[in-house]
Scaffold this motif. Structure first.
Motif, PDB file in Angstrom:
ATOM      1  N   MET A 252       0.850  -1.197   0.000  1.00 19.03           N
ATOM      2  CA  MET A 252       0.000   0.000   0.000  1.00 19.03           C
ATOM      3  C   MET A 252       0.885   1.246   0.000  1.00 19.03           C
ATOM      4  N   ARG A 253       0.838   2.029  -1.039  1.00 17.67           N
ATOM      5  CA  ARG A 253       1.698   3.203  -1.150  1.00 17.67           C
ATOM      6  C   ARG A 253       1.163   4.333  -0.285  1.00 17.67           C
ATOM      7  N   SER A 254       2.075   5.101   0.322  1.00 16.23           N
ATOM      8  CA  SER A 254       1.687   6.154   1.255  1.00 16.23           C
ATOM      9  C   SER A 254       1.355   7.476   0.573  1.00 16.23           C
ATOM     10  N   THR A 255       1.647   7.613  -0.718  1.00 18.34           N
ATOM     11  CA  THR A 255       1.425   8.874  -1.416  1.00 18.34           C
ATOM     12  C   THR A 255      -0.031   9.325  -1.298  1.00 18.34           C
ATOM     13  N   HIS A 256      -0.229  10.557  -0.840  1.00 17.38           N
ATOM     14  CA  HIS A 256      -1.545  11.186  -0.730  1.00 17.38           C
ATOM     15  C   HIS A 256      -2.467  10.527   0.306  1.00 17.38           C
ATOM     16  N   ARG A 257      -1.929   9.757   1.226  1.00 17.35           N
ATOM     17  CA  ARG A 257      -2.772   9.094   2.237  1.00 17.35           C
ATOM     18  C   ARG A 257      -2.515   9.709   3.610  1.00 17.35           C
ATOM     19  N   ALA A 258      -3.585  10.152   4.276  1.00 15.28           N
ATOM     20  CA  ALA A 258      -3.458  10.824   5.565  1.00 15.28           C
ATOM     21  C   ALA A 258      -4.491  10.319   6.556  1.00 15.28           C
TER      22      ALA A 258
ATOM     23  N   ILE B 102       3.449   5.578  14.421  1.00 18.98           N
ATOM     24  CA  ILE B 102       4.291   6.067  13.328  1.00 18.98           C
ATOM     25  C   ILE B 102       4.932   4.891  12.585  1.00 18.98           C
ATOM     26  N   ASP B 103       5.547   4.000  13.333  1.00 16.46           N
ATOM     27  CA  ASP B 103       6.280   2.896  12.729  1.00 16.46           C
ATOM     28  C   ASP B 103       5.373   1.991  11.903  1.00 16.46           C
ATOM     29  N   ARG B 104       4.192   1.734  12.431  1.00 16.46           N
ATOM     30  CA  ARG B 104       3.319   0.752  11.776  1.00 16.46           C
ATOM     31  C   ARG B 104       2.482   1.349  10.644  1.00 16.46           C
ATOM     32  N   SER B 105       2.468   2.674  10.546  1.00 18.08           N
ATOM     33  CA  SER B 105       1.741   3.296   9.432  1.00 18.08           C
ATOM     34  C   SER B 105       2.687   3.967   8.434  1.00 18.08           C
TER      35      SER B 105
ATOM     36  N   LYS C 215       4.489   2.904   6.039  1.00 18.35           N
ATOM     37  CA  LYS C 215       4.421   2.482   4.637  1.00 18.35           C
ATOM     38  C   LYS C 215       3.080   2.788   3.991  1.00 18.35           C
ATOM     39  N   SER C 216       2.103   3.191   4.806  1.00 15.16           N
ATOM     40  CA  SER C 216       0.765   3.404   4.243  1.00 15.16           C
ATOM     41  C   SER C 216       0.277   4.842   4.336  1.00 15.16           C
ATOM     42  N   LEU C 217       0.929   5.687   5.136  1.00 16.78           N
ATOM     43  CA  LEU C 217       0.503   7.077   5.304  1.00 16.78           C
ATOM     44  C   LEU C 217       1.661   8.026   5.054  1.00 16.78           C
TER      45      LEU C 217
ATOM     46  N   VAL D 134      10.704   9.470  16.114  1.00 15.82           N
ATOM     47  CA  VAL D 134      11.496   9.236  14.908  1.00 15.82           C
ATOM     48  C   VAL D 134      10.544   9.060  13.738  1.00 15.82           C
ATOM     49  N   LEU D 135      10.638   9.972  12.778  1.00 13.43           N
ATOM     50  CA  LEU D 135       9.753   9.948  11.616  1.00 13.43           C
ATOM     51  C   LEU D 135      10.503   9.480  10.373  1.00 13.43           C
ATOM     52  N   PRO D 136       9.853   8.652   9.550  1.00 23.30           N
ATOM     53  CA  PRO D 136      10.478   8.322   8.265  1.00 23.30           C
ATOM     54  C   PRO D 136      10.455   9.546   7.355  1.00 23.30           C
ATOM     55  N   LYS D 137      11.322   9.587   6.396  1.00 18.09           N
ATOM     56  CA  LYS D 137      11.401  10.733   5.491  1.00 18.09           C
ATOM     57  C   LYS D 137      10.130  10.917   4.674  1.00 18.09           C
ATOM     58  N   THR D 138       9.358   9.845   4.528  1.00 18.25           N
ATOM     59  CA  THR D 138       8.155   9.897   3.703  1.00 18.25           C
ATOM     60  C   THR D 138       6.916  10.363   4.473  1.00 18.25           C
ATOM     61  N   MET D 139       7.057  10.644   5.769  1.00 15.81           N
ATOM     62  CA  MET D 139       5.897  11.000   6.588  1.00 15.81           C
ATOM     63  C   MET D 139       6.059  12.371   7.245  1.00 15.81           C
ATOM     64  N   ARG D 140       4.963  13.119   7.272  1.00 16.04           N
ATOM     65  CA  ARG D 140       4.909  14.381   8.015  1.00 16.04           C
ATOM     66  C   ARG D 140       3.951  14.219   9.181  1.00 16.04           C
ATOM     67  N   LEU D 141       4.333  14.751  10.331  1.00 12.56           N
ATOM     68  CA  LEU D 141       3.493  14.704  11.527  1.00 12.56           C
ATOM     69  C   LEU D 141       2.883  16.082  11.752  1.00 12.56           C
ATOM     70  N   LEU D 142       1.541  16.150  11.775  1.00 16.13           N
ATOM     71  CA  LEU D 142       0.828  17.407  11.971  1.00 16.13           C
ATOM     72  C   LEU D 142       0.364  17.482  13.422  1.00 16.13           C
ATOM     73  N   PRO D 143       0.899  18.394  14.228  1.00 15.33           N
ATOM     74  CA  PRO D 143       0.484  18.485  15.623  1.00 15.33           C
ATOM     75  C   PRO D 143      -0.998  18.811  15.752  1.00 15.33           C
ATOM     76  N   GLY D 144      -1.695  18.057  16.603  1.00 15.69           N
ATOM     77  CA  GLY D 144      -3.128  18.275  16.791  1.00 15.69           C
ATOM     78  C   GLY D 144      -3.584  17.917  18.183  1.00 15.69           C
ATOM     79  N   ILE D 145      -4.835  18.258  18.476  1.00 12.99           N
ATOM     80  CA  ILE D 145      -5.431  17.981  19.775  1.00 12.99           C
ATOM     81  C   ILE D 145      -6.949  17.946  19.603  1.00 12.99           C
ATOM     82  N   GLU D 146      -7.623  17.117  20.386  1.00 10.67           N
ATOM     83  CA  GLU D 146      -9.085  17.084  20.392  1.00 10.67           C
ATOM     84  C   GLU D 146      -9.560  17.740  21.686  1.00 10.67           C
TER      85      GLU D 146
END
Length: 263
Positions: free
Chosen positions: A1-7, A26-29, A31-33, A52-64
């Protein structure tokens, strides 16, 4: 499952009522996000460790956030695309303190009303997490006082024993905007939109979680109409708390091209 455009912009961690650590998610998603956001209840705790983030992933800080909206208590999401600052984290600790106080007070009220809920059962379920009513439900199950979370909420946890959050939506939106963040209505229901929609627009709502995984068709239709009418942004996510056979970590995703471009 490619992570491109998946959030997935709505995932919970062990810092509130989720079952997984931030790093595990982070680790388990990875390859998919390509975009992920932890939106724990009234806490930024998931962002306090060195992740630790992979180069292919961006983390967006959020809160509910739990907010007063008229005579209702509703959940609102806040995202901070520019990153977290000391000022944002300090404000988050105020939300966290209020949540801890109202949940602990609610447990005390339950015990005083005659419900034999043991503190040790509540503490076993909460651990070091910021407490939620779902922890109380699990503690009631652990103590043999009910069979399911649904029963716990129907019988004890929806009767006004837990006081309302101190912050109003108006106050929350103003604070988030002053901190360069954006506000979104989490999992909006059709009747809530009809009752509170205009009020939230006036308060400065930026968007709607119209791409939420569990939003039923009638609610999604009303949410999208509301979003389009008021030219609001869109966000969405799985609201994953615990992996299950029906929902694996990283399985659900929203196409990033459908998200609010400001995110």
């Amino acid at each position: 499952m490619r992570s491109t455009h998946r959030a997935d912009l709505h995932v919970h961690t062990i810092n509130s009522d989720g079952a997984h650590t931030a790093q595990e998610l982070i680790d388990r998603s990875a390859k998919s996000l390509c975009l992920l956001s932890f939106c724990d209840h009234d806490t930024f705790g998931a962002y306090s460790s060195d992740l630790v983030l992979p180069k292919t992933m961006r983390l967006l800080p959020g809160i509910e956030m739990s907010c007063q909206v008229g005579d209702s208590d509703l959940h609102m999401l806040a995202y901070f695309p520019k990153g977290l600052t000391g000022e944002i984290l300090s404000w988050g600790r105020l939300l966290e303190t209020d949540r801890k106080e109202r949940v602990l007070n609610g447990v005390s009220q339950l015990r005083e009303s005659g419900v034999p809920l043991l503190w040790k059962d509540f503490e076993a379920e909460t651990g070091s997490s910021v407490p939620c009513r779902s922890h109380v439900a699990r503690a009631l199950i652990r103590g043999g006082l009910c069979d399911s979370a649904g029963q716990a909420f129907r019988q004890w946890l929806r009767q006004g024993i837990f006081r309302r959050p101190q912050i109003t939506a108006e106050e929350a939106f103003q604070q988030v905007h002053e901190l360069d963040g954006l506000t979104y209505w989490a999992h909006p229901q059709a009747d809530q939109i009809r009752t509170h929609g205009e009020r939230l627009i006036k308060a400065g709502l930026d968007g709607v979680e119209s791409l939420y995984k569990n939003l039923g068709t009638p609610h999604r239709k009303v949410a999208r109409e509301f979003q389009e009418t008021h030219e609001l942004g869109a966000c969405g996510g799985s609201d994953l708390h615990r992996e299950s056979p029906r929902l694996k970590i990283g399985q659900f995703a929203v196409d990033t091209r459908r998200l609010d471009a400001r995110l």
